[in-house]
Design an enzyme around this catalytic site. Structure first.
Site, short mmCIF file in Angstrom:
data_model
loop_
_atom_site.label_atom_id
_atom_site.label_comp_id
_atom_site.label_asym_id
_atom_site.label_seq_id
_atom_site.Cartn_x
_atom_site.Cartn_y
_atom_site.Cartn_z
NE ARG A 1 -2.93 -7.75 -3.71
CZ ARG A 1 -3.70 -8.13 -3.33
NH1 ARG A 1 -3.18 -7.73 -2.12
NH2 ARG A 1 -5.26 -8.79 -3.59
CB SER A 21 -4.61 -6.39 5.00
OG SER A 21 -3.90 -4.72 4.51
CG HIS A 29 -1.87 -0.82 0.99
ND1 HIS A 29 -2.25 -2.17 2.58
CD2 HIS A 29 -2.53 -1.94 0.53
CE1 HIS A 29 -2.92 -2.70 2.31
NE2 HIS A 29 -3.70 -2.37 0.86
CE LYS A 38 -11.73 -8.25 4.95
NZ LYS A 38 -10.72 -8.86 4.43
N1 COA Z 1 -0.57 -4.13 -1.61
C1 COA Z 1 -1.17 -4.89 -1.12
N2 COA Z 1 -1.96 -5.28 -0.88
C2 COA Z 1 -2.43 -5.31 -1.29
C3 COA Z 1 -2.62 -4.04 -2.42
C4 COA Z 1 -1.28 -3.35 -2.27
N3 COA Z 1 -0.72 -2.66 -3.43
N4 COA Z 1 -4.02 -3.65 -2.70
C5 COA Z 1 -4.88 -4.18 -2.62
N5 COA Z 1 -4.50 -4.83 -1.29
C6 COA Z 1 -5.02 -5.84 -0.55
C7 COA Z 1 -5.44 -4.79 0.58
O1 COA Z 1 -4.67 -5.32 2.13
C8 COA Z 1 -6.48 -6.32 0.70
O2 COA Z 1 -6.30 -7.66 1.41
P1 COA Z 1 -6.82 -8.03 2.97
O3 COA Z 1 -8.00 -8.80 1.67
O4 COA Z 1 -5.72 -9.45 3.19
O5 COA Z 1 -7.59 -7.05 3.71
C9 COA Z 1 -6.67 -7.23 -0.41
O6 COA Z 1 -6.38 -6.60 -1.47
C10 COA Z 1 -8.02 -5.94 -1.33
O7 COA Z 1 -7.73 -5.11 -2.09
P2 COA Z 1 -9.40 -3.64 -1.74
O8 COA Z 1 -9.19 -3.98 -3.23
O9 COA Z 1 -7.97 -2.63 -1.65
O10 COA Z 1 -10.40 -3.80 -0.90
P3 COA Z 1 -10.26 -3.29 0.31
O11 COA Z 1 -10.76 -4.43 1.23
O12 COA Z 1 -8.89 -3.09 0.85
O13 COA Z 1 -10.96 -2.02 -0.11
C11 COA Z 1 -12.61 -0.75 -1.04
C12 COA Z 1 -12.08 -1.82 -1.04
C13 COA Z 1 -13.07 0.39 -0.64
C14 COA Z 1 -11.54 0.29 -1.93
C15 COA Z 1 -14.30 -0.67 -1.84
O14 COA Z 1 -14.82 -1.98 -0.62
C16 COA Z 1 -14.64 0.02 -2.08
O15 COA Z 1 -15.09 1.05 -2.44
N6 COA Z 1 -16.19 0.27 -1.27
C17 COA Z 1 -16.65 1.58 -0.19
C18 COA Z 1 -17.99 1.11 -0.94
C19 COA Z 1 -18.48 1.27 -2.63
O16 COA Z 1 -18.23 2.45 -3.04
N7 COA Z 1 -18.83 0.59 -3.16
C20 COA Z 1 -18.92 -0.12 -5.00
C21 COA Z 1 -20.51 0.19 -4.61
S1 COA Z 1 -21.48 -0.51 -4.50
#
Ligand code: COA
Length: 158
Positions: free
Chosen positions: A90, A128, A17, A41
């Site tokens: 990734r 994460s 990140h 979660k």
């Molecule tokens: N390096 C390391 N880890 C990374 C990464 C990177 N560059 N990019 C993503 N990850 C990891 C994250 O840590 C996460 O790991 P985990 O599942 O072990 O916790 C996983 O990859 C998924 O990451 P991400 O895609 O960023 O998802 P998120 O759950 O952290 O966040 C949101 C998702 C917040 C972007 C998304 O849920 C959101 O926009 N929510 C708001 C509601 C909304 O508008 N929804 C859409 C319309 S309904």
């Protein structure tokens, strides 16, 4: 001024990140890290703890801000005056989900662009969840998270 939002749950922030944040901060005038606080979660760290940790490791980058959000990402972006959503890719496994999210966000508000950055290959396998699993087994976190926050993660498991 070009303002970008970099959203995620950051539970906790990893080196992967941080790499995206640093690179995005060179491309945009301001990068706002958006910490999702209402994920279904239960997170290990509270939203405040996650914001504090991100603030700690990005404190030396002047154009980075951190804030929480709990509604739609496009609404958060709008409230911050941002027009760009930055996401890290990734592996190809990330692509399908990210593609869907980008299209959905575009449908919700066509003014926003999602910009993808390829994660540094060094960090392509970090997540994460993996960090938490490793910490749970008292493994060495040095390679995976910024050293300033290792202690805070380890404390959760002591
Ligand atoms: N390096 C390391 N880890 C990374 C990464 C990177 N560059 N990019 C993503 N990850 C990891 C994250 O840590 C996460 O790991 P985990 O599942 O072990 O916790 C996983 O990859 C998924 O990451 P991400 O895609 O960023 O998802 P998120 O759950 O952290 O966040 C949101 C998702 C917040 C972007 C998304 O849920 C959101 O926009 N929510 C708001 C509601 C909304 O508008 N929804 C859409 C319309 S309904």
């Amino acid at each position: 001024m070009r303002i970008a939002v970099y959203p995620g749950s950051f539970d906790p922030i990893t080196n992967g990140h941080l790499d995206i944040i640093k690179r995005a901060s060179r491309v945009y005038d301001k990068v706002i890290v958006g910490v999702l606080s209402n994920k279904s979660k239960t997170p290990l760290f509270t939203a405040k703890e996650r914001v504090d940790m991100i603030g700690q490791v990005t404190g030396d980058i002047p154009n980075v801000e951190v804030d929480t959000f709990d509604g739609l990402l496009v609404d958060f972006a709008k409230s911050k005056g941002a027009t760009v959503i930055v996401k890290g890719l990734r592996t190809v496994a990330d692509f399908e989900y990210e593609f869907q999210m980008a299209l959905l966000n575009k449908a919700l508000n066509p003014e926003y662009e999602t910009m993808f950055m390829m994660t540094n290959s060094k960090y392509s396998y970090i997540s994460s969840s993996m960090v938490k699993e490793l910490a749970g087994f008292h493994g060495d976190l040095t390679e995976f998270v910024p050293c300033d926050i290792i202690k805070r993660i380890e404390e959760k498991y002591n």
